[in-house]
Motif scaffolding. Structure first.
Motif, PDB file in Angstrom:
ATOM      1  N   ILE A 168       0.923  -1.116   0.189  1.00  0.00           N
ATOM      2  CA  ILE A 168       0.006  -0.201  -0.045  1.00  0.00           C
ATOM      3  C   ILE A 168       0.644   1.291  -0.104  1.00  0.00           C
ATOM      4  CG2 ILE A 168      -1.830   1.048   1.330  1.00  0.00           C
ATOM      5  CD1 ILE A 168      -2.632  -1.579   2.255  1.00  0.00           C
ATOM      6  N   ILE A 169       2.010   1.208   0.572  1.00  0.00           N
ATOM      7  CA  ILE A 169       2.971   2.419   0.945  1.00  0.00           C
ATOM      8  C   ILE A 169       3.360   2.832  -0.760  1.00  0.00           C
ATOM      9  CG2 ILE A 169       4.976   3.122   1.971  1.00  0.00           C
ATOM     10  CD1 ILE A 169       4.589   1.350   3.970  1.00  0.00           C
ATOM     11  N   GLY A 170       4.039   1.885  -1.262  1.00  0.00           N
ATOM     12  CA  GLY A 170       4.221   2.123  -2.702  1.00  0.00           C
ATOM     13  C   GLY A 170       5.561   2.885  -2.806  1.00  0.00           C
ATOM     14  N   ASP A 171       6.107   3.452  -3.962  1.00  0.00           N
ATOM     15  CA  ASP A 171       7.274   4.123  -4.040  1.00  0.00           C
ATOM     16  C   ASP A 171       7.101   5.433  -3.785  1.00  0.00           C
ATOM     17  OD1 ASP A 171       8.540   1.726  -5.230  1.00  0.00           O
ATOM     18  OD2 ASP A 171       8.904   2.680  -7.064  1.00  0.00           O
ATOM     19  N   ARG A 172       8.035   6.129  -3.076  1.00  0.00           N
ATOM     20  CA  ARG A 172       7.738   7.523  -2.404  1.00  0.00           C
ATOM     21  C   ARG A 172       9.225   8.006  -2.133  1.00  0.00           C
ATOM     22  NH1 ARG A 172       3.648   8.204   1.502  1.00  0.00           N
ATOM     23  NH2 ARG A 172       2.497   7.006   0.200  1.00  0.00           N
ATOM     24  N   ILE A 173       9.205   9.289  -2.116  1.00  0.00           N
ATOM     25  CA  ILE A 173      10.665  10.004  -1.595  1.00  0.00           C
ATOM     26  C   ILE A 173      10.176  10.342  -0.100  1.00  0.00           C
ATOM     27  CG2 ILE A 173      11.970  12.057  -1.758  1.00  0.00           C
ATOM     28  CD1 ILE A 173      11.488  11.794  -4.731  1.00  0.00           C
ATOM     29  N   ILE A 174      11.314   9.776   0.599  1.00  0.00           N
ATOM     30  CA  ILE A 174      11.360  10.373   2.154  1.00  0.00           C
ATOM     31  C   ILE A 174      12.242  11.403   2.278  1.00  0.00           C
ATOM     32  CG2 ILE A 174      11.905   9.380   4.238  1.00  0.00           C
ATOM     33  CD1 ILE A 174      11.280   6.437   3.593  1.00  0.00           C
ATOM     34  N   SER A 175      11.789  12.317   2.823  1.00  0.00           N
ATOM     35  CA  SER A 175      12.693  13.450   3.055  1.00  0.00           C
ATOM     36  C   SER A 175      12.560  13.890   4.604  1.00  0.00           C
ATOM     37  CB  SER A 175      12.405  14.678   1.975  1.00  0.00           C
ATOM     38  OG  SER A 175      11.149  14.945   2.352  1.00  0.00           O
ATOM     39  N   HIS A 176      13.942  14.466   5.020  1.00  0.00           N
ATOM     40  CA  HIS A 176      13.956  14.838   6.431  1.00  0.00           C
ATOM     41  C   HIS A 176      14.959  16.238   6.169  1.00  0.00           C
ATOM     42  CE1 HIS A 176      11.511  12.288   8.699  1.00  0.00           C
ATOM     43  NE2 HIS A 176      11.897  11.605   8.086  1.00  0.00           N
ATOM     44  N   ARG A 177      14.570  17.269   7.250  1.00  0.00           N
ATOM     45  CA  ARG A 177      15.432  18.305   7.126  1.00  0.00           C
ATOM     46  C   ARG A 177      16.005  18.539   8.723  1.00  0.00           C
ATOM     47  NH1 ARG A 177      12.962  23.997   5.252  1.00  0.00           N
ATOM     48  NH2 ARG A 177      11.473  23.530   6.793  1.00  0.00           N
ATOM     49  N   ALA A 178      17.197  19.065   8.790  1.00  0.00           N
ATOM     50  CA  ALA A 178      17.453  19.261  10.159  1.00  0.00           C
ATOM     51  C   ALA A 178      18.149  20.500  10.213  1.00  0.00           C
ATOM     52  CB  ALA A 178      18.440  18.134  10.902  1.00  0.00           C
ATOM     53  N   MET A 179      18.081  21.450  11.195  1.00  0.00           N
ATOM     54  CA  MET A 179      18.601  22.774  11.373  1.00  0.00           C
ATOM     55  C   MET A 179      19.433  22.893  12.784  1.00  0.00           C
ATOM     56  SD  MET A 179      15.729  25.318   9.737  1.00  0.00           S
ATOM     57  CE  MET A 179      14.394  24.410  10.332  1.00  0.00           C
ATOM     58  N   PHE A 180      20.690  23.423  12.856  1.00  0.00           N
ATOM     59  CA  PHE A 180      21.676  23.564  13.627  1.00  0.00           C
ATOM     60  C   PHE A 180      22.261  25.012  13.597  1.00  0.00           C
ATOM     61  CE2 PHE A 180      21.106  19.058  14.517  1.00  0.00           C
ATOM     62  CZ  PHE A 180      21.231  18.922  15.509  1.00  0.00           C
ATOM     63  N   ARG A 181      22.337  25.456  14.760  1.00  0.00           N
ATOM     64  CA  ARG A 181      23.106  27.039  14.820  1.00  0.00           C
ATOM     65  C   ARG A 181      24.445  26.465  15.089  1.00  0.00           C
ATOM     66  NH1 ARG A 181      19.808  31.200  14.932  1.00  0.00           N
ATOM     67  NH2 ARG A 181      17.546  30.835  15.858  1.00  0.00           N
ATOM     68  N   PRO A 182      25.388  27.147  14.468  1.00  0.00           N
ATOM     69  CA  PRO A 182      26.980  26.882  14.561  1.00  0.00           C
ATOM     70  C   PRO A 182      27.307  26.982  16.194  1.00  0.00           C
ATOM     71  CG  PRO A 182      26.611  28.539  12.761  1.00  0.00           C
ATOM     72  CD  PRO A 182      25.405  28.411  13.495  1.00  0.00           C
ATOM     73  N   ARG A 183      28.155  26.227  16.490  1.00  0.00           N
ATOM     74  CA  ARG A 183      28.512  26.001  18.047  1.00  0.00           C
ATOM     75  C   ARG A 183      29.859  26.784  18.184  1.00  0.00           C
ATOM     76  NH1 ARG A 183      27.015  20.611  17.923  1.00  0.00           N
ATOM     77  NH2 ARG A 183      24.888  20.577  18.048  1.00  0.00           N
ATOM     78  N   LEU A 184      30.629  26.905  17.419  1.00  0.00           N
ATOM     79  CA  LEU A 184      31.984  27.732  17.817  1.00  0.00           C
ATOM     80  C   LEU A 184      32.014  29.231  17.159  1.00  0.00           C
ATOM     81  CD1 LEU A 184      34.451  24.655  16.795  1.00  0.00           C
ATOM     82  CD2 LEU A 184      33.536  25.368  18.897  1.00  0.00           C
ATOM     83  N   SER A 185      31.180  29.491  16.211  1.00  0.00           N
ATOM     84  CA  SER A 185      31.118  30.801  15.915  1.00  0.00           C
ATOM     85  C   SER A 185      29.714  31.349  15.592  1.00  0.00           C
ATOM     86  CB  SER A 185      32.065  30.959  14.663  1.00  0.00           C
ATOM     87  OG  SER A 185      31.591  30.252  13.633  1.00  0.00           O
TER      88      SER A 185
END
Length: 191
Positions: A168-185
């Motif tokens: 039932i799921i079929g072919d599909r594109i899985i996408s994920h996005r992650a965001m981080f602020r810089p740590r050292l500057s």
């Protein structure tokens, strides 16, 4: 004539014995239930595999953004190492032919408008970054603020999911996005 009577008598007793015999009933009932059980089993396998794949892709995006945000500057060698790390994080899934990865730096243009400062991508899957293109306006979640002279690192992973069985799921594109602020500057500069 006697043989015909004997034959009919035997045929009648055979029919009566089939009527009383219930040994084959379980086999017939199993024949009705087996396809449903098989469908539930295959559906459960595909659903679990889809969820596992989605979690791996999410983990890959988070790891990329986290690693890229841990430096003050980033060069092409660092970018190549990040793409190689993505391959390792996504295992047992192969990202080579069925994915596209974007790593972007989103900055404030001085007028409180987010823009994509730099962007690199890898992979052969045809997809467009949901953040935007380098030099263009960046698309971020509502109320996500970037102060002047600051940036955020955004990693996006797109993966072409193909089920093992027809499902039932079929072919599909899985996408994920992650965001981080810089740590050292405040920003991560591209060299």
């Amino acid at each position: 004539m006697k043989t015909l009577e004997t034959l009919l008598s035997r045929l009648g007793s055979l029919c009566r014995s089939f009527k009383r015999n219930e040994r084959g009933g379980v086999l017939i009932e199993f024949g009705f239930v087996a396809p449903v059980l098989l469908l539930v089993l295959v559906g459960s396998f595909e659903t679990a595999r889809y969820i596992y794949t989605s979690q791996k892709i999410q983990r890959t995006a988070m790891t990329l953004a986290d690693l890229a945000s841990r430096t003050k500057t980033i060069d092409q060698n660092d970018i190549n190492n990040l793409f190689a790390a993505a391959q390792e994080v996504a295992k047992p899934f192969e990202l080579d032919g069925s994915s596209r990865i974007y790593i972007s730096s989103v900055e404030n243009d001085g007028n409180d408008n987010p823009v994509v400062g730099w962007q690199d991508n890898d992979g052969s899957l045809i997809s467009i970054s949901s953040v935007g293109i380098q030099g263009g306006a960046a698309v971020l979640p509502d109320n996500f603020l970037i102060n002047n002279n600051q940036s955020i690192i955004v990693a996006e992973v797109y993966f072409q999911y193909r089920p093992v069985f027809v499902s039932i799921i079929g072919d599909r594109i899985i996408s994920h996005r992650a965001m981080f602020r810089p740590r050292l500057s405040l920003t991560v500069k591209r060299e």
